[in-house]
Scaffold this motif. Sequence first.
Motif, PDB file in Angstrom:
ATOM      1  N   THR A  46       0.999  -1.174   0.099  1.00 34.44           N
ATOM      2  CA  THR A  46      -0.042  -0.043  -0.165  1.00 34.44           C
ATOM      3  C   THR A  46       0.926   1.284  -0.117  1.00 34.44           C
ATOM      4  OG1 THR A  46      -1.754  -1.245   1.287  1.00 34.44           O
ATOM      5  CG2 THR A  46      -1.878   1.348   1.144  1.00 34.44           C
ATOM      6  N   PRO A  47       0.983   2.098  -1.019  1.00 27.38           N
ATOM      7  CA  PRO A  47       1.581   3.382  -1.051  1.00 27.38           C
ATOM      8  C   PRO A  47       1.368   4.338   0.242  1.00 27.38           C
ATOM      9  CG  PRO A  47       0.711   2.893  -3.204  1.00 27.38           C
ATOM     10  CD  PRO A  47      -0.014   2.044  -2.244  1.00 27.38           C
ATOM     11  N   THR A  48       2.535   4.635   0.594  1.00 28.59           N
ATOM     12  CA  THR A  48       2.639   5.674   1.737  1.00 28.59           C
ATOM     13  C   THR A  48       2.615   7.140   1.173  1.00 28.59           C
ATOM     14  OG1 THR A  48       3.671   3.981   3.202  1.00 28.59           O
ATOM     15  CG2 THR A  48       3.893   6.160   3.702  1.00 28.59           C
ATOM     16  N   ILE A  49       1.687   7.773   1.769  1.00 32.06           N
ATOM     17  CA  ILE A  49       1.670   9.232   1.688  1.00 32.06           C
ATOM     18  C   ILE A  49       2.044  10.034   2.759  1.00 32.06           C
ATOM     19  CG2 ILE A  49       0.432  11.318   0.636  1.00 32.06           C
ATOM     20  CD1 ILE A  49       0.645   8.968  -1.357  1.00 32.06           C
ATOM     21  N   PRO A  50       3.445  10.663   2.678  1.00 34.47           N
ATOM     22  CA  PRO A  50       3.773  11.118   4.212  1.00 34.47           C
ATOM     23  C   PRO A  50       3.727  12.520   4.383  1.00 34.47           C
ATOM     24  CG  PRO A  50       5.644  10.949   2.455  1.00 34.47           C
ATOM     25  CD  PRO A  50       4.372  10.587   2.015  1.00 34.47           C
ATOM     26  N   PHE A  51       2.324  12.932   4.067  1.00 34.86           N
ATOM     27  CA  PHE A  51       1.544  14.183   4.141  1.00 34.86           C
ATOM     28  C   PHE A  51       0.422  14.356   4.825  1.00 34.86           C
ATOM     29  CE2 PHE A  51       4.500  14.022   0.149  1.00 34.86           C
ATOM     30  CZ  PHE A  51       5.500  14.836   0.539  1.00 34.86           C
ATOM     31  N   LYS A  52       0.131  15.280   5.587  1.00 31.14           N
ATOM     32  CA  LYS A  52      -1.025  15.808   5.967  1.00 31.14           C
ATOM     33  C   LYS A  52      -1.635  17.038   5.008  1.00 31.14           C
ATOM     34  CE  LYS A  52      -0.044  16.727  10.107  1.00 31.14           C
ATOM     35  NZ  LYS A  52      -0.040  17.082  11.533  1.00 31.14           N
ATOM     36  N   SER A  53      -3.065  17.240   4.799  1.00 29.49           N
ATOM     37  CA  SER A  53      -3.281  18.339   3.800  1.00 29.49           C
ATOM     38  C   SER A  53      -3.297  19.729   4.789  1.00 29.49           C
ATOM     39  CB  SER A  53      -5.084  18.187   3.812  1.00 29.49           C
ATOM     40  OG  SER A  53      -5.535  18.277   5.160  1.00 29.49           O
ATOM     41  N   THR A  54      -2.608  19.774   5.879  1.00 30.36           N
ATOM     42  CA  THR A  54      -2.467  20.948   6.769  1.00 30.36           C
ATOM     43  C   THR A  54      -0.870  21.188   6.644  1.00 30.36           C
ATOM     44  OG1 THR A  54      -2.541  19.742   8.649  1.00 30.36           O
ATOM     45  CG2 THR A  54      -4.376  20.904   7.973  1.00 30.36           C
TER      46      THR A  54
END
Length: 286
Positions: A46-54
């Motif tokens: 499962t790809p990891t997205i190391p960001f939050k929208s804020t």
Amino acid sequence: MGKSHKQRNNRSNFSPYNKSSKPNKSHKSSKSKRSRAASASIPELTPTIPFKSTDRILLVGEGDFSFAHSLLTQHDCQSVTATCYDSAATLAKKYPQSSDYIRGLEDSACEDQLEELKILYGVDATKLGKGGSAGGGKFVRKGGFDRVVFNFPHVGGLTKDVNRQVRHNQELLVDFFKAAIPLLAPGGTILVTVFEGEPYSLWNIRDLARHTGLKVGRSFKFQAEAYPGYRHVRTLGNIEGGGGWRGEERDARTYIFERREYEGSHATLTMQKKRRSESRDSDEDV
């Protein structure tokens, strides 16, 4: 651009990117069936997205701005300062497609009323925050970012000698780390993505970061498909006439670096997990 932004649900760190599933097509050949069965036995990461929208994000060394475009349009990131080393004129020559991505960024910023979007040209990764246009000017400030991101750093073809090329890239990374550290907000991190295998493994990126006061919080496999619309481009520019080189299909790894001074500010369990991640890479959140 200081516009009020729409209220959105905040993503947690390292949120998975859910790809839409496609219906399976029937195949008559038994060979195809065996192939599908073999593929099904291998679990897909499962790809990891190391960001939050804020997150306040600084992107360094953008090529054609397709990564920045994906962060805004696909992952709802609200505060992005996207920079590239080239001047606007050089960028247009090296990556003609960049104008479409930049226009898309600007249109998206207006439509979604983003909190902040800055697109800066002629920014040197080794001079961040040092004043003048090469350092990002007033838009790249100390303590102003939660994530400082440098995807696929490379000095370009300065020499054909492998050892010299390795040293040039090591110098680039060390100077980048030193420049980026003061830009981090409390708890902020630096993300660097590099290809796996030689000559990139010869850079010893972990040791370079350690010598500048950083430590690896964790690392994970970079999966380009997690950023729809993103395409990897060469430092030297597009291949004339197209070509079959596709960097997004090569194995790559993202390293998340933390300042060592924050090592004692986490709970004991978190510290133990992060120490384990320093000694071995993981494709799963830790």
